[in-house]
Scaffold this active site. Structure first.
Site: not given
Ligand code: MSP
Length: 676
Positions: A52, A55, A160, A163, A177, A180, A329, A332
């Site tokens: 999304h 990422h 949790c 998480c 949590c 959640h 935020k 879904k």
């Molecule tokens: N798998 C772990 C990370 C392991 S790294 C050794 C994880 N994955 S995640 O899919 O949840 O990705 C989290 C990351 O996605 C955040 O730190 C950020 O980089 C990005 N983002 C997820 N949601 C976001 C926003 N709403 N806004 C900006 N970035 C965000 O955690």
């Protein structure tokens, strides 16, 4: 002796150190400046959902930083990937009736397919299910276990399942949590622990003595403030009875290693730790990019793990804020999870990249809306940059048939009008901002230069010069200056808009027109760079304006309201609505109600009378922040007693899931006015 770091660097540069020769000459210093390797990483993303906006943002930001690093001449390596183990994967795979492997292959494929579409220039894509990664995780675990920093113990805690982690009581919100909203379960089991607490003092000292280790500063302070509390040791295993989709512990095959030990290790396994060439070249020159949600694992677990394994710490952890979508935020249930593919299909890759980098102040949260992206495209891209580009090139074609003219050097200084000074200032501000991860400021510096160039055009008025044959030499000088400026702008926007930069350079008849090619900082600083006689092309429209009335969208983007409001109450007539007497009110006193964590007792001035209103807003507002606030009061609501206190009306507020937002007015109003 020189520091270990300096020695490694000298070795890398193939420079022999001797005390006789201890002064490093300027040439070597310059080489050290540009030759220092830089390793950029994004988090490896969970594969429980498709990619999304969030990422996409982190990966684009890291891409911008990596592209800039290459422009500065640093050997650069850029890593991203997917994090593929854990309970959630097994559950999601079961739901789809496929194996976990098939499930992770599918979603990891979506990430791998997305990055080229967003012009991400990563050098490698790591998956935690790769055998090479698994081997490295196991060797790291063995190393730390052998040194005595991993031990076996019984643990009872609150867990949790959503998480997949244990919580401390103090981290819960109303016993639930925070992510959640569900009550965690009490779990007692034997597990392996990493003796993280042992490294607490060392870590505090390391952070304090290395101001850039965690940045921006607010996050450095956040980690230091976590570290004011005693650190607990980290549970790093799960019994196989509960989780099988993980990496076996090398010293106990009844257990798998759990989440962070597996995931964080990707940063070195991808480089071929311990013996790989990439590892010896790029570690520890590492710049991790993450959002604030995973600051703790990266700012605390990871450096202590590295310390325990005798590996040098990474260079910096760069933490950004969160994107909200239309003020909420992403979630879904709200239906506002923004798909980067849809946005890109609608507005184009470069406008999307530009918007993200210009709109978010790195470190703070930002808001994504379609209006905002359209506004940026129409104003910054179509109006400012696009118009300037076609304006200058059209003049070059009209007055010089599109060929760079020969200029008279005696006139150059006269007609320069501080344009070069402005260019140098822009470059300087750009470099400073880029080095500081202040990407929005780097773009602002370029856009200030764009505005200077527009003023230069207006001041020099080439259209007037063109009417006067005696001013032909002047015209050649001012047009050449303008074209040089466009070249510089094209080079500077490369990290953020690589395709547009390439198109601009191609039109200007230059090389480096591929999205992955670029002029280095040293090259782009050259002025003049364009050679007389060089042909250029007719300018294309760089950025079509987006029609606000009828946007040409191939697909809807996420800030639309979800189709059909959920749980909409039955329709009412206007007469029924008119029976409500809504009034403006000013809160003059507010206090907590004992024994209630929800209610506040408010005294509200309604003009001709004061009312006591008991409002369920204590979790969202501190009483003292409410004094003087103007609110909307339902003034004809039948009085009721709440917790023994009389409530004579109600205050109108929007009901977010975790927070209430009081309705108000955009200007000061007299209390007691009817609200319609
Ligand atoms: N798998 C772990 C990370 C392991 S790294 C050794 C994880 N994955 S995640 O899919 O949840 O990705 C989290 C990351 O996605 C955040 O730190 C950020 O980089 C990005 N983002 C997820 N949601 C976001 C926003 N709403 N806004 C900006 N970035 C965000 O955690």
């Amino acid at each position: 002796m020189p520091s270990r770091y300096l020695r490694a660097l000298l070795r890398h540069l193939d420079i022999k150190f001797s005390w006789k020769n201890a002064c490093i000459c300027k040439e070597t210093k310059d080489k050290m400046k540009t030759d220092t390797p830089r390793f950029f990483t994004t988090p490896i993303y969970y594969v429980n959902a498709k990619p999304h906006l969030g990422h996409a943002y982190t990966t684009i930001t890291t891409d911008v930083a990596a592209r800039y690093s290459r422009m500065c001449g640093h050997p650069t390596y850029f890593l991203t990937g997917t994090d593929e183990h854990g309970d959630k994967i097994v559950q999601a795979a079961e739901q789809q009736n496929i194996t976990p492997k098939a499930f992770v292959d599918n979603i990891s494929g979506l990430f791998q397919g997305l990055w080229p579409r967003l012009n991400i220039s990563n050098d490698h894509f790591i998956r935690t299910t790769h055998p090479e990664h698994i081997k490295v995780v196991q060797s790291l675990l063995t190393k730390i276990h052998d040194s005595g920093d991993i031990y076996f113990s019984e643990y009872e805690g609150i867990y949790c399942y959503g998480c997949e982690r244990f919580y401390q009581e103090r981290e819960l919100v109303d016993g639930k949590c925070p992510d959640h909203g569900t009550e965690p379960s009490k779990i007692k089991e034997s597990n392996y622990f990493f003796a993280m607490s042992k490294y607490q003092d060392w870590l505090i000292d390391h952070i304090k003595t290395n101001p850039d280790f965690i940045r921006p500063e607010r996050y450095r302070n956040e980690v230091l403030s976590f570290l004011k509390e005693p650190l607990e040791d980290l549970c790093i295993s799960r019994p196989k009875s509960r989780l099988t989709w993980g990496i076996d512990l090398p010293f106990d095959d009844n257990y798998v290693t759990y989440v962070w030990f597996d995931a964080l290790t990707n940063y070195i396994s991808a480089l071929g730790y311990p013996g790989g060439d990439l590892y010896s070249q790029f570690w520890p020159h590492t710049r991790h990019f993450v959002a604030k949600d995973i600051i703790k694992p990266h700012g605390i677990y990871w450096p202590t793990m590295l310390k325990a394994a005798g590996i040098e710490r990474y260079q910096s952890l760069n933490v950004h804020g969160f994107w909200n979508v239309s003020g909420s935020k992403m979630s879904k249930s709200i239906g506002n999870v923004t798909d980067p593919v849809e946005v890109t299909d609608t507005y184009g890759v470069d406008p999307f990249r530009y918007f993200l980098m210009r709109e978010m102040v790195f470190g703070l949260d930002a808001n994504f809306t379609e209006d905002a992206i359209v506004q940026r495209i129409n104003s910054d891209l179509a109006n400012d940059l696009g118009n300037l580009f076609s304006r200058v090139l059209s003049m070059l074609h009209r007055y010089f048939k599109g060929v760079i003219p020969k200029t008279d050097s005696t006139l150059e200084a006269q007609k320069e009008l501080s344009l070069k000074t402005a260019a140098n200032q822009a470059i300087e501000a750009y470099i400073k901002a880029m080095d500081n991860t202040e990407f929005h400021k780097a773009l602002t510096a370029v856009w200030e230069f764009i505005s200077t160039l527009n003023k230069y055009i207006d001041t020099t008025a080439p259209w007037t010069l063109a009417k006067d044959e005696a001013a032909a030499d002047e015209l050649a000088v001012v047009i050449t200056n303008m074209v040089e400026s466009l070249r510089l702008i094209a080079c500077l926007i490369h990290p953020v808009m690589p395709e547009t930069a390439g198109t601009m350079l191609a039109v200007l008849g230059l090389e480096k027109t591929d999205a992955n090619d670029f002029y280095t900082m040293d090259e782009l600083k050259k002025w003049p760079f364009m050679k007389p006689g060089m042909p250029t092309q007719k300018p294309p429209m760089l950025f079509p304006r987006v029609d606000v009335e009828k946007p040409e969208k191939k697909a809807p983007v996420a800030n639309k309201p979800p189709k059909g409001l959920k749980n909409l109450k039955p329709e009412i007539t206007f007469e029924e609505f008119s029976r409500l007497d809504l009034r403006t009110g000013t809160i003059v006193a507010a206090e907590k109600i004992e024994k209630s964590n929800k209610l506040l007792k408010l005294q509200v001035n309604l003009g001709q009378e004061a009312r006591q209103i008991i409002a369920g807003i204590a979790k969202s507002y501190e009483p003292e922040t409410l004094i003087g606030k103007q609110v909307v009061v339902v003034a004809n609501l039948k009085p009721a007693k709440l917790m023994g206190e009389l409530s004579q009306g109600m205050i109108v507020a929007a009901n977010g899931k975790k927070q209430l937002f009081l309705a108000g007015f955009d200007q000061s109003v007299t209390p007691g006015l009817p609200v319609k």
